[in-house]
Scaffold this active site. Sequence first.
Site, mmCIF file in Angstrom:
data_model
loop_
_atom_site.group_PDB
_atom_site.id
_atom_site.type_symbol
_atom_site.label_atom_id
_atom_site.label_comp_id
_atom_site.label_asym_id
_atom_site.label_seq_id
_atom_site.Cartn_x
_atom_site.Cartn_y
_atom_site.Cartn_z
ATOM 1 N N ARG A 162 65.601 -41.110 73.509
ATOM 2 C CA ARG A 162 64.710 -40.282 72.692
ATOM 3 C C ARG A 162 64.137 -39.104 73.492
ATOM 4 O O ARG A 162 63.918 -38.031 72.945
ATOM 5 C CB ARG A 162 63.587 -41.130 72.086
ATOM 6 C CG ARG A 162 64.059 -41.863 70.838
ATOM 7 C CD ARG A 162 62.949 -42.661 70.192
ATOM 8 N NE ARG A 162 63.347 -43.074 68.850
ATOM 9 C CZ ARG A 162 62.687 -43.968 68.129
ATOM 10 N NH1 ARG A 162 61.595 -44.544 68.603
ATOM 11 N NH2 ARG A 162 63.098 -44.282 66.915
ATOM 12 N N LYS A 178 70.030 -58.783 55.799
ATOM 13 C CA LYS A 178 69.467 -59.093 54.488
ATOM 14 C C LYS A 178 69.660 -58.002 53.445
ATOM 15 O O LYS A 178 69.455 -56.821 53.717
ATOM 16 C CB LYS A 178 67.974 -59.339 54.644
ATOM 17 C CG LYS A 178 67.675 -60.663 55.314
ATOM 18 C CD LYS A 178 66.195 -60.911 55.325
ATOM 19 C CE LYS A 178 65.875 -62.336 55.744
ATOM 20 N NZ LYS A 178 64.431 -62.530 55.811
ATOM 21 N N GLY A 234 68.304 -48.786 64.013
ATOM 22 C CA GLY A 234 68.195 -49.440 65.306
ATOM 23 C C GLY A 234 69.410 -50.245 65.739
ATOM 24 O O GLY A 234 70.043 -49.948 66.763
ATOM 25 N N GLY A 270 63.533 -46.458 60.628
ATOM 26 C CA GLY A 270 62.980 -46.374 59.278
ATOM 27 C C GLY A 270 63.241 -45.039 58.597
ATOM 28 O O GLY A 270 63.556 -44.990 57.403
HETATM 29 C C1 3PG Z 1 60.215 -45.634 65.496
HETATM 30 O O1 3PG Z 1 60.171 -46.127 66.630
HETATM 31 O O2 3PG Z 1 60.937 -46.079 64.596
HETATM 32 C C2 3PG Z 1 59.424 -44.396 65.246
HETATM 33 O O3 3PG Z 1 58.872 -43.921 66.417
HETATM 34 C C3 3PG Z 1 58.369 -44.669 64.202
HETATM 35 O O4 3PG Z 1 57.514 -45.674 64.644
HETATM 36 P P1 3PG Z 1 56.677 -46.509 63.574
HETATM 37 O O5 3PG Z 1 57.663 -47.340 62.828
HETATM 38 O O6 3PG Z 1 55.680 -47.297 64.343
HETATM 39 O O7 3PG Z 1 56.017 -45.490 62.654
HETATM 40 MG MG MG Z 2 60.024 -48.406 63.306
#
Ligand code: 3PG
Ligand code: MG
Length: 398
Positions: free
Chosen positions: A38, A199, A356, A379
Amino acid sequence: MPAFKTLDDLPDINGKRVLVRVDLNVPFSDGRVTDTTRIERVAPTITELSGKGAKVILMAHFGRPKGQVVPEMSLKPIVHAVEEVLDHAVAFADDCVGEPAEKAIAAMTAGDILLLENTRFHKGEEKNDPDFVAALAANGDVYVNDAFSAAHRAHASTEGLGHHMPAYAGRTMQAELEALESGLGNPKHPVVAIVGGAKVSTKIDLLENLIDKVDALVIGGGMANTFVAAKGIDVGKSLCEHDLADTARTIMAKAEKSGCAIVLPVDGVVAGEFKANAENETVAIDAIPADKMMLDVGPQSVMTINEWIEKAETLVWNGPLGAFEIEPFDAATVAAAKFAAERTRAGKLTSVAGGGDTVSALNHAGVKGDFSYVSTAGGAFLEWMEGKVLPGVEILKK
Ligand code: 3PG
Ligand code: MG
């Protein structure tokens, strides 16, 4: 021309204070950053701005401290890793607003780089509180957002600031949005999506959005079992959300209507337990023994998936096909990832992957660098694939 403002649209920023939202939510253990991806992703924006003589003020979150000062979630221990990647000194301010920030900024000269402490140490960050936004805004003249992976959050530093000052997409944000546009926004057909993972329940919105957009939807991983079971096939001890059988059937019916092929496994690698090197066998999908669980899709299934990849102009991928973290149940994921990488290298395929687990799976297959684009967002990538509006992106639109 992109629909959003980029660094190319910036006015002269020499000597100006540029507030840059980055995602430094990096894996950290035993006092060190264990994966600098990142940081590497945001480096081009920082280097470019600094090179143009801006005072580069970095804002970021780290973990989820929920509006409290949590010392273990300080960004201070990250500074060194950022300096190493940038090959440039980075100053640090103990608070992202107020006197510590003011003092540190007052000491900056053109081209300097400063990292502000975790924005989430203040409740106003996640609440997008106007007073907190104003306090952040007081630190800068221009706002750049380079944190696509936090763009699904309408927080002060990811969204609120855009209402206060001119807002621009950083280079990583720009690359991400362009890649996503070629992946699903305005892709070349045929488009094939691979969706895997454990899931169905976490991916219903995703599947519903994809069936309207893609020509084939490959379903793998644990979630495939739910679909297989919904067709009346016994999946033995496999991970399966039986209560979602109706949902699965509805998705399959909708897909048929909209001309999207659903590609389910036709065979599987089964074992008695979820364990590396567990004794296993490959069986047809309708022959899973009652005491066995499916841990990977089988070789016949991989052939079919690769045939789809071969036909595709565009591939979007979220989620592994099997339990890739334990051998030998990584075989299908690795084989399909390698084939997609080969097609991409040959210039035959645009491949976009994210989420991820997907990134670790592609890393594991050794092909992360061969995809057209691999998003580091979790997300945010998922919400984007679900067709949702991302507040941190909306604010950058022209
Ligand atoms: C992540 O690691 O997915 C982003 O930095 C967002 O983090 P968060 O899900 O805690 O908002
Ligand atoms: Mg996250």
